[in-house]
Design a protein around this motif. Structure first.
Motif, PDB file in Angstrom:
ATOM      1  N   GLU A  85      -5.129  10.013  -5.636  1.00  0.00           N
ATOM      2  CA  GLU A  85      -4.727   9.166  -4.522  1.00  0.00           C
ATOM      3  C   GLU A  85      -5.614   7.946  -4.360  1.00  0.00           C
ATOM      4  N   ARG A  86      -6.933   8.103  -4.568  1.00  0.00           N
ATOM      5  CA  ARG A  86      -7.858   7.029  -4.208  1.00  0.00           C
ATOM      6  C   ARG A  86      -8.677   6.485  -5.370  1.00  0.00           C
ATOM      7  N   ALA A  87      -8.808   7.184  -6.449  1.00  0.00           N
ATOM      8  CA  ALA A  87      -9.660   6.727  -7.554  1.00  0.00           C
ATOM      9  C   ALA A  87      -9.082   5.479  -8.201  1.00  0.00           C
ATOM     10  N   PRO A  88      -9.932   4.545  -8.645  1.00  0.00           N
ATOM     11  CA  PRO A  88      -9.426   3.403  -9.405  1.00  0.00           C
ATOM     12  C   PRO A  88      -8.843   3.885 -10.736  1.00  0.00           C
ATOM     13  N   ASP A 148      -4.960  -0.138 -11.125  1.00  0.00           N
ATOM     14  CA  ASP A 148      -5.832  -1.212 -10.641  1.00  0.00           C
ATOM     15  C   ASP A 148      -6.095  -2.250 -11.719  1.00  0.00           C
ATOM     16  N   ARG A 177       1.810   6.774  -6.957  1.00  0.00           N
ATOM     17  CA  ARG A 177       0.769   7.684  -7.439  1.00  0.00           C
ATOM     18  C   ARG A 177       1.189   9.139  -7.248  1.00  0.00           C
ATOM     19  N   LYS A 178       1.814   9.416  -6.136  1.00  0.00           N
ATOM     20  CA  LYS A 178       2.272  10.786  -5.889  1.00  0.00           C
ATOM     21  C   LYS A 178       3.358  11.173  -6.882  1.00  0.00           C
ATOM     22  N   ASP A 194     -12.303  -4.908  -8.632  1.00  0.00           N
ATOM     23  CA  ASP A 194     -12.743  -5.180  -7.264  1.00  0.00           C
ATOM     24  C   ASP A 194     -13.730  -6.337  -7.230  1.00  0.00           C
ATOM     25  N   THR A 206       0.812   1.996  -9.718  1.00  0.00           N
ATOM     26  CA  THR A 206      -0.262   2.955  -9.452  1.00  0.00           C
ATOM     27  C   THR A 206      -1.630   2.428  -9.859  1.00  0.00           C
ATOM     28  N   ARG A 240       2.455   1.838  -3.393  1.00  0.00           N
ATOM     29  CA  ARG A 240       1.420   2.296  -4.322  1.00  0.00           C
ATOM     30  C   ARG A 240       1.152   3.787  -4.140  1.00  0.00           C
ATOM     31  N   ALA A 241       1.051   4.223  -2.889  1.00  0.00           N
ATOM     32  CA  ALA A 241       0.786   5.635  -2.615  1.00  0.00           C
ATOM     33  C   ALA A 241       1.936   6.511  -3.096  1.00  0.00           C
ATOM     34  N   VAL A 301       0.829  -1.205   0.000  1.00  0.00           N
ATOM     35  CA  VAL A 301       0.000   0.000   0.000  1.00  0.00           C
ATOM     36  C   VAL A 301       0.866   1.260   0.000  1.00  0.00           C
TER      37      VAL A 301
END
Length: 460
Positions: A224-227, A293, A217-218, A355, A291, A213-214, A210
């Motif tokens: 930060e949270r969108a698929p 999904d 993305r940064k 998901d 980053t 991944r964060a 996790v």
């Protein structure tokens, strides 16, 4: 001539290959022959080089396009690129015609024969085995074996999940496959010794946690949270990428993140279309995959396998003709990627991959491809063949040599044919002439020396 910066020592000196202590110093010398059409063949060659170097081998890499006479390789590369971009129907026709015929046309075979002496001269003294990651190179090397001019084993590493008959060359001693499905297709196409030894990907492609991944993305400036749906289209950015990007955005299953490779024009068009996250060439593809999904791809090449190694579910959608369609079918059959044939299914399938149980199943299947013991991997298999050799039961007597003037005349004729093909491709992209490309495809099959594709975003 060697591929630029391609020998193991040069790559290590440049920092391109992670330094590892050789387990078996001075184990021997191996040559790897690829071709710079897209980036997938070169990507597999680079990783095989890294692994063999780590095992103590001295590895020399070569680009077959550099070994074709009078710069014909670059003309072939450009013609292939133009056809994929401007006349994909022509590529599909050539691919299907040669698939039914079991190989390329006579002029393509003649062209590859002109590279035989150059390839033989390029191989350094002491070479104990030669590995091809490209169909045209396999045919050149196989012919040299059949003629008795090359006395060391030749192996082909099948970079695709589907195997066009052009991949299976007489005279090649061993064909290495990533999975049982391409292995079965290779045997059906006439290959004798086929060994399943797993895929070849850079070790940086691996699952992340996790926090990783964060950070990824940064680093890429992504939500930060969108698929996120990572859309790739080869190092050349070919296929209906704009259409797919807009469909991904509009179905609202995930935010599209598009990699356009070297096609900067496409990246600019996407930004104009309102696709916020459109990248050109990306050096850190492992980080970008961390980053995402889900991966959406259209060629089914090396990038699909890299996604599997990362634990990223894969969807094949609006695939390019030829190898894009056959790879999608083979990956779907293996359970490594789902093939979305109906646009109406796009949102539901993506949601299930992101998901749902389908995504969990695909992650497990993809990671299982990389669960083999390293001693059973492709580099280890190449090392075994280098050490033990192969049986010569399938060798044919060398044909009678032709006189030099006839060889020169053949080379001249082939050169003219290739240039005519390149011009013909340009004409076909300007004037809708299916008959023209059908005629060219029957005589001089571009795919016989451009392989299948560009696969993947950076290794395509």
């Amino acid at each position: 001539m060697p591929h630029a910066g391609s020998t193991a020592s040069e790559l290590a000196h440049a920092g391109s290959i992670p330094q590892q202590r050789a387990r078996t110093p001075h184990a021997g010398r191996i040559a790897v022959v690829s071709a710079s059409v897209g980036a997938g063949h070169d990507g597999a060659a680079a990783e095989l080089t890294r692994r063999l170097s780590a095992d103590g081998f001295r590895v020399d890499r070569f680009d077959l396009l550099d070994l074709l006479p009078v710069h014909l390789g670059r003309a072939v590369q450009e013609g292939y690129h133009r056809m994929l971009v401007r006349a994909p129907w022509a590529y599909q026709r050539i691919y299907s015609t040669t698939e039914r015929a079991g190989g390329g046309g006579p002029l393509a075979r003649a062209l590859l024969r002109t590279a035989e002496a150059r390839v033989l001269r390029a191989l350094p003294p002491g070479t104990g085995a030669v590995v091809s990651t490209y169909p045209g190179a396999s045919r050149v090397l196989g012919n040299l074996r059949l003629k008795g001019r090359l006395g060391v084993p030749v192996l082909t590493y099948l970079t695709d999940f589907s195997v066009h008959p052009l991949w299976v060359a007489n005279g090649v001693d061993v064909h290495l496959a990533a999975h049982a499905i391409p292995a079965g297709q290779a045997r059906a196409a006439g290959a004798g010794d086929v060994r399943v030894c797993g895929p070849v990907t850079d070790p940086r492609f691996r699952p992340c946690d996790v926090e990783q991944r964060a950070r990824a993305r940064k680093a890429f400036g992504l939500p930060e949270r969108a698929p996120l749906a990572l859309l790739v289209a080869g190092s050349w950015g070919v296929g209906p990428v704009r259409q797919v990007a807009l469909e991904l955005r509009d179905c609202r299953a995930a935010v599209p993140v598009v990699v356009c490779g070297r096609n900067e024009t496409l990246a600019e068009q996407l930004r104009t279309d309102g696709i916020e996250h459109a990248f050109g060439w990306v050096d850190d593809m492992p980080g970008l995959m961390h980053t995402a999904d889900v991966l959406v791809q259209n060629a089914g090449g090396l990038t699909s396998l890299e996604a599997c190694a990362t634990g990223l579910p894969v969807a094949s959608y609006r695939c390019i003709p030829g190898h894009g369609l056959t790879n999608a079918a083979a990956l779907d059959e293996a359970g490594a990627a789902v093939w979305i044939r109906d646009p109406a299914d796009l949102k539901a399938v993506l949601c299930d991959l992101i998901d749902g149980p389908l995504g969990q199943q695909q992650r497990a299947t993809g990671l299982a491809l990389f669960a083999q013991d390293p001693q059973d991997g492709p580099a280890a298999e190449i090392a075994r063949v280098h050490r033990t050799g192969v049986q010569d039961g399938n060798r044919k007597p060398p044909p009678r040599r032709r006189r030099a003037p006839r060889r020169l005349a053949a080379t001249t004729a082939v050169a003219s044919a290739v240039w005519a093909c390149a011009v013909g491709t340009g004409m076909a992209t300007t004037y809708d002439g299916p008959g023209l490309m059908h005629t060219i495809g029957r005589g001089l099959d571009l795919s016989s020396f451009t392989g299948h594709h560009p696969h993947g975003s950076h290794h395509s």
